[in-house]
Scaffold this motif. Structure first.
Motif, PDB file in Angstrom:
ATOM      1  N   ASP A  29       1.413  -1.020   0.202  1.00 30.10           N
ATOM      2  CA  ASP A  29       0.182  -0.092   0.029  1.00 30.10           C
ATOM      3  C   ASP A  29       0.994   1.114  -0.408  1.00 30.10           C
ATOM      4  OD1 ASP A  29      -2.612  -0.537  -0.484  1.00 30.10           O
ATOM      5  OD2 ASP A  29      -2.232  -1.225   2.439  1.00 30.10           O
ATOM      6  N   PRO A  77     -12.458  -5.170   6.976  1.00 31.57           N
ATOM      7  CA  PRO A  77     -13.310  -5.116   6.303  1.00 31.57           C
ATOM      8  C   PRO A  77     -14.134  -3.756   6.118  1.00 31.57           C
ATOM      9  CG  PRO A  77     -12.549  -7.238   5.679  1.00 31.57           C
ATOM     10  CD  PRO A  77     -11.856  -6.514   7.734  1.00 31.57           C
ATOM     11  N   LEU A  94      -8.497   8.029  -4.530  1.00 32.36           N
ATOM     12  CA  LEU A  94      -8.937   7.517  -3.213  1.00 32.36           C
ATOM     13  C   LEU A  94      -8.630   6.816  -1.562  1.00 32.36           C
ATOM     14  CD1 LEU A  94      -7.348   3.950  -5.663  1.00 32.36           C
ATOM     15  CD2 LEU A  94      -9.558   4.997  -5.966  1.00 32.36           C
ATOM     16  N   GLY A  97     -10.144   2.300   2.206  1.00 35.96           N
ATOM     17  CA  GLY A  97     -12.117   1.046   2.258  1.00 35.96           C
ATOM     18  C   GLY A  97     -12.078   1.049   1.157  1.00 35.96           C
ATOM     19  N   ASP A  98     -11.489   2.070  -0.189  1.00 31.90           N
ATOM     20  CA  ASP A  98     -11.992   1.763  -1.668  1.00 31.90           C
ATOM     21  C   ASP A  98     -11.069   1.003  -2.792  1.00 31.90           C
ATOM     22  OD1 ASP A  98     -13.530   4.492  -1.249  1.00 31.90           O
ATOM     23  OD2 ASP A  98     -12.068   6.222  -1.590  1.00 31.90           O
ATOM     24  N   GLU A  99     -11.791   0.891  -3.988  1.00 34.46           N
ATOM     25  CA  GLU A  99     -11.095  -0.036  -4.582  1.00 34.46           C
ATOM     26  C   GLU A  99      -9.954   0.315  -5.084  1.00 34.46           C
ATOM     27  OE1 GLU A  99     -10.550  -4.189  -5.432  1.00 34.46           O
ATOM     28  OE2 GLU A  99     -12.726  -3.640  -4.383  1.00 34.46           O
ATOM     29  N   GLY A 100      -8.829   0.053  -5.310  1.00 31.56           N
ATOM     30  CA  GLY A 100      -7.889   0.405  -5.360  1.00 31.56           C
ATOM     31  C   GLY A 100      -7.222  -0.853  -6.415  1.00 31.56           C
ATOM     32  N   GLY A 103      -6.681  -4.247  -4.589  1.00 33.69           N
ATOM     33  CA  GLY A 103      -7.566  -4.253  -4.019  1.00 33.69           C
ATOM     34  C   GLY A 103      -8.160  -3.132  -2.894  1.00 33.69           C
ATOM     35  N   ARG A 104      -9.187  -3.239  -1.981  1.00 29.95           N
ATOM     36  CA  ARG A 104      -9.586  -2.080  -1.096  1.00 29.95           C
ATOM     37  C   ARG A 104      -7.854  -1.473  -0.031  1.00 29.95           C
ATOM     38  NH1 ARG A 104     -14.002  -4.249   2.077  1.00 29.95           N
ATOM     39  NH2 ARG A 104     -14.646  -1.176   2.669  1.00 29.95           N
ATOM     40  N   GLU A 110      -6.438  -8.022   2.090  1.00 28.80           N
ATOM     41  CA  GLU A 110      -6.148  -7.632   0.664  1.00 28.80           C
ATOM     42  C   GLU A 110      -4.736  -7.251  -0.302  1.00 28.80           C
ATOM     43  OE1 GLU A 110      -9.110  -6.564  -1.275  1.00 28.80           O
ATOM     44  OE2 GLU A 110     -10.409  -6.975   0.396  1.00 28.80           O
TER      45      GLU A 110
END
Ligand code: TIU
Length: 227
Positions: A29, A77, A94, A97-100, A103-104, A110
């Motif tokens: 991330d 989640p 983003l 929790g948003d979809e990147g 993944g989230r 994720e």
């Protein structure tokens, strides 16, 4: 037997019987494109450069049979552990929790939330999912370390002035002696890294000590720390 590690502002007296390594948030991330760091507008490429140094530091602790702790900045989640004040901060592309692309964003389990494969935890090492920037908030880690008699923490990871410094300050207030490995930590902002290190070691080590990995390696060799 404790031995001295040359450091700023003065030698760190490392006691192998009560030290642990803490590797903060070396997760995709923050380090790969498409994650939270990228979404915040940062150039993530700066952070990849420390990966070999962090790997060498982890290897040093493993060779000496010393404990290693890995943290991840990770939310459940359902985001029940992510305060709106954190999720809604700023104007990122983003949000948590948003979809990147991986993944989230900053959600446990994720793909983007995984520690880099090169630095993957081994069986028996402590892995902490932390909802805050600091590693003690809402994690129970202090109790785990206390049970093991850990009183000294060697720090690495990202980012220097955010999760690393916050965790060091939390640790300092809980009575741990903290040593930051300067070339095993990085920031998206070189001036913030430098400033954070200066803040840590100023005033007689108000937060802790700092030293390069080479000084720690040499100190282990000279002490022939056979632990
Ligand atoms: N944005 C930034 O510099 N850092 C974080 O959000 N988390 C960590 O430092 N791990």
């Amino acid at each position: 037997m404790a031995f001295p590690v040359p450091a700023r502002p003065y030698d760190f007296n490392l006691d192998p019987s009560k030290v642990a390594l803490v590797v903060i948030d070396m997760q995709r991330d923050f380090i790969e494109p498409g994650g939270f760091g990228d979404a915040l507008g940062n150039d993530v490429s700066r952070l990849t450069k420390i990966v070999p140094t962090v790997a060498a530091l982890i290897g040093l602790f493993r060779r000496h049979g010393l404990p290693v702790v890995h943290t991840r900045e990770a939310h459940r989640p359902d985001l029940s552990d992510c305060p709106p004040a954190k999720r809604l901060r700023g104007r990122p592309g983003l949000r948590i929790g948003d979809e990147g692309a991986m993944g989230r964003i900053l959600v446990a389990g994720e793909p983007g939330n995984q520690i880099l494969a090169e630095l993957a935890p081994e069986t028996g090492e402590i892995v902490v999912d932390k909802p805050g920037k600091g590693m003690f908030w809402a994690t129970g880690l202090h109790e785990v370390l206390s049970e093991r008699g850990i009183a000294q923490l060697v720090f690495a990871g990202v980012t220097t002035e955010v999760c690393v410094q916050t965790s060091m300050r939390e640790a300092n207030d809980r009575g741990y002696e903290c040593l930051l490995i300067e070339d095993a930590t990085e920031s998206y902002f070189p001036e913030f890294k430098a400033g954070a290190i200066e803040m840590i070691v100023a005033q007689g080590g108000i937060v802790g000590w700092a030293t390069p990995l080479s000084a720690l390696q040499t100190a282990f060799e000279e002490a022939r720390a056979d632990v």
